[in-house]
Design a protein around this motif. Structure first.
Motif, PDB file in Angstrom:
ATOM      1  N   PHE A 102       0.842  -1.208   0.000  1.00 22.06           N
ATOM      2  CA  PHE A 102       0.000   0.000   0.000  1.00 22.06           C
ATOM      3  C   PHE A 102       0.874   1.254   0.000  1.00 22.06           C
ATOM      4  CE2 PHE A 102      -2.312   3.396   2.146  1.00 22.06           C
ATOM      5  CZ  PHE A 102      -3.598   3.332   1.631  1.00 22.06           C
ATOM      6  N   LEU A 103       1.866   1.282   0.894  1.00 23.81           N
ATOM      7  CA  LEU A 103       2.712   2.477   1.002  1.00 23.81           C
ATOM      8  C   LEU A 103       3.650   2.620  -0.191  1.00 23.81           C
ATOM      9  CD1 LEU A 103       3.551   2.447   4.817  1.00 23.81           C
ATOM     10  CD2 LEU A 103       1.934   3.938   3.611  1.00 23.81           C
ATOM     11  N   VAL A 169      -3.362  10.289   7.090  1.00 21.67           N
ATOM     12  CA  VAL A 169      -2.351  10.953   7.923  1.00 21.67           C
ATOM     13  C   VAL A 169      -1.023  11.111   7.168  1.00 21.67           C
ATOM     14  CG1 VAL A 169      -0.955  10.734  10.025  1.00 21.67           C
ATOM     15  CG2 VAL A 169      -3.416  10.278  10.097  1.00 21.67           C
ATOM     16  N   ARG A 170      -0.674  10.138   6.333  1.00 22.00           N
ATOM     17  CA  ARG A 170       0.604  10.218   5.612  1.00 22.00           C
ATOM     18  C   ARG A 170       0.539  11.188   4.435  1.00 22.00           C
ATOM     19  NH1 ARG A 170       5.174   6.822   5.807  1.00 22.00           N
ATOM     20  NH2 ARG A 170       6.393   6.558   3.911  1.00 22.00           N
ATOM     21  N   TYR A 171      -0.598  11.194   3.707  1.00 21.84           N
ATOM     22  CA  TYR A 171      -0.643  11.947   2.445  1.00 21.84           C
ATOM     23  C   TYR A 171      -1.520  13.194   2.486  1.00 21.84           C
ATOM     24  CZ  TYR A 171       1.136   7.410   0.914  1.00 21.84           C
ATOM     25  OH  TYR A 171       1.869   6.262   0.799  1.00 21.84           O
ATOM     26  N   LEU A 178       4.661  10.272  11.252  1.00 20.04           N
ATOM     27  CA  LEU A 178       4.088   9.210  10.418  1.00 20.04           C
ATOM     28  C   LEU A 178       4.234   9.525   8.926  1.00 20.04           C
ATOM     29  CD1 LEU A 178       0.813   7.238  11.123  1.00 20.04           C
ATOM     30  CD2 LEU A 178       1.443   7.858   8.797  1.00 20.04           C
ATOM     31  N   ALA A 179       4.116  10.808   8.569  1.00 19.69           N
ATOM     32  CA  ALA A 179       4.149  11.184   7.154  1.00 19.69           C
ATOM     33  C   ALA A 179       5.490  10.887   6.495  1.00 19.69           C
ATOM     34  CB  ALA A 179       3.796  12.662   6.995  1.00 19.69           C
ATOM     35  N   SER A 180       6.587  10.922   7.287  1.00 25.36           N
ATOM     36  CA  SER A 180       7.921  10.753   6.695  1.00 25.36           C
ATOM     37  C   SER A 180       8.629   9.465   7.110  1.00 25.36           C
ATOM     38  CB  SER A 180       8.822  11.938   7.078  1.00 25.36           C
ATOM     39  OG  SER A 180       8.268  13.144   6.637  1.00 25.36           O
ATOM     40  N   ASN A 181       8.093   8.752   8.081  1.00 26.17           N
ATOM     41  CA  ASN A 181       8.763   7.532   8.527  1.00 26.17           C
ATOM     42  C   ASN A 181       8.935   6.553   7.366  1.00 26.17           C
ATOM     43  OD1 ASN A 181       9.395   7.992  11.180  1.00 26.17           O
ATOM     44  ND2 ASN A 181       7.537   7.051  12.014  1.00 26.17           N
ATOM     45  N   ASP A 182      10.062   5.798   7.394  1.00 27.44           N
ATOM     46  CA  ASP A 182      10.284   4.873   6.281  1.00 27.44           C
ATOM     47  C   ASP A 182       9.305   3.701   6.347  1.00 27.44           C
ATOM     48  OD1 ASP A 182      11.282   2.938   8.056  1.00 27.44           O
ATOM     49  OD2 ASP A 182      13.320   3.695   7.843  1.00 27.44           O
TER      50      ASP A 182
ATOM     51  N   THR B 157       0.425   9.850  16.132  1.00 32.31           N
ATOM     52  CA  THR B 157      -0.021   9.887  14.736  1.00 32.31           C
ATOM     53  C   THR B 157      -0.607   8.539  14.301  1.00 32.31           C
ATOM     54  OG1 THR B 157       2.275   9.504  14.021  1.00 32.31           O
ATOM     55  CG2 THR B 157       1.496  11.778  14.040  1.00 32.31           C
ATOM     56  N   LEU B 158      -0.106   7.445  14.896  1.00 31.29           N
ATOM     57  CA  LEU B 158      -0.721   6.133  14.622  1.00 31.29           C
ATOM     58  C   LEU B 158      -2.156   6.100  15.150  1.00 31.29           C
ATOM     59  CD1 LEU B 158       2.294   3.805  15.541  1.00 31.29           C
ATOM     60  CD2 LEU B 158       1.245   4.009  13.263  1.00 31.29           C
ATOM     61  N   VAL B 159      -2.348   6.613  16.364  1.00 27.24           N
ATOM     62  CA  VAL B 159      -3.702   6.688  16.938  1.00 27.24           C
ATOM     63  C   VAL B 159      -4.613   7.513  16.021  1.00 27.24           C
ATOM     64  CG1 VAL B 159      -5.069   7.658  18.831  1.00 27.24           C
ATOM     65  CG2 VAL B 159      -2.982   6.364  19.333  1.00 27.24           C
TER      66      VAL B 159
END
Lengths: 203, 203
Positions: A102-103, A169-171, A178-182, B157-159
């Motif tokens: 997905f990511l 949250v990421r996009y 969360l948006a930048s974590n690998d 951010t996961l929550v």
């Protein structure tokens, strides 16, 4: 005098089942879905507008849902391909594999495309109906056939909730980190959630 | 002749720090946030437009974030109240309590309001900035102070990802059965996810 566009047209004329046909179907589909709505649009009407045999829709898109996904929703990957990729392999690593895939797909297509999908779904009933059919018929049915868990539909909607929220949250909101974590970090954190929703105890 | 509306006006006139002041601040806030953006708007400018002492903003809304949440985002509950409710009580039942409170609030306000929030966030940078500040400053900081886990921001951010996604599927796409399942069923399924994100092993 023959222009290069005309030459191009002649060359393309020799490939009726090729990329031209696919693009013609996508353009016709956008128009027919907007005019008729998701439920009202038929494969026959779309193929007729494109001047193409209806069988080509199944050949290229696997049916109406797939055509909707690639025309109106502009999904970055064919849902059937996504479903086949993740449903092959060990059921016990399903959660990790879904999060990773997905990511990988959406990271490479850029966050803007996910935001556009969310706007579409939040604003248009049609997009919701199409997304539901794609999710249920093209992805969930294939994956559920592998897990054999009870409460299949509830599990599927729980999976959808975590994936959609992760994408939001990421996009869309881009909350850090969360948006930048690998992707490996995301897989370790979210993979077990998806795995539990598919095969674990959910109450 | 005195109409009942005038009588009402006079009665309300004796309560300058009451509901009228609050409504005047909300109306002024909408105008100033739209004109100046989330970052540019100041409590001073909003209070001035409403003809109210700036101290009233903190009294009624706990600051700029709270005013934004209730004016532009139209959140159905004051985020500070939500945060205080869930951060009191046993840390080990945090996940269950958050899911129950989140669904109770949004179920009663109707799915339309959640959809409007999502459209706003997907379309306007301002809404994203405001939501982030509300979420981080008004909710997360209070809850994190209770758990003391490492990787606090990632956990938060996961929550957010699971709560936003649950709202998307229940109120926006309305995928069944998640959209109609009772709150106890949702708490049993999603509560452990939130709990693990706050206090469990996330890799």
């Amino acid at each position: 005098m023959t222009t290069s566009a005309e030459q191009e047209g002649k060359r393309r004329g020799r490939r009726p089942a090729g990329a031209d046909t696919k693009n013609a179907l996508i353009e016709a589909a956008r128009a027919v879905f907007i005019e008729q709505g998701y439920e009202g649009a038929t494969v026959r009407a779309i193929a007729k507008r494109a001047g193409v045999d209806p069988a080509m829709v199944n050949h290229w898109f696997g049916g109406k849902e797939g055509l909707f996904g690639q025309s109106v929703l502009q999904l970055p990957v064919d849902p059937t391909v996504f479903a086949n990729e993740i449903s092959e392999g060990d059921v016990n690593t399903l959660g990790e594999r879904i999060v990773r895939r997905f990511l990988t797909i959406w990271d490479s297509s850029g966050g803007g495309q996910f935001s556009a999908l969310v706007r579409s779904v939040a604003s248009h009933e049609m997009a919701v109906h199409g997304l539901r059919d794609i999710f249920l018929k093209q992805i969930f049915m294939r994956v559920a056939a592998r897990t054999g868990s009870d409460n299949g539909m509830f599990r599927a909607t729980l999976v959808a909730s975590q994936l959609i929220g992760m994408g939001m949250v990421r996009y869309v909101t881009k909350f850090e980190p969360l948006a930048s974590n690998d992707i490996d970090t995301m897989v370790a954190a979210v993979g077990p959630t998806i795995q539990r929703y598919f095969t674990g105890d959910i109450g």
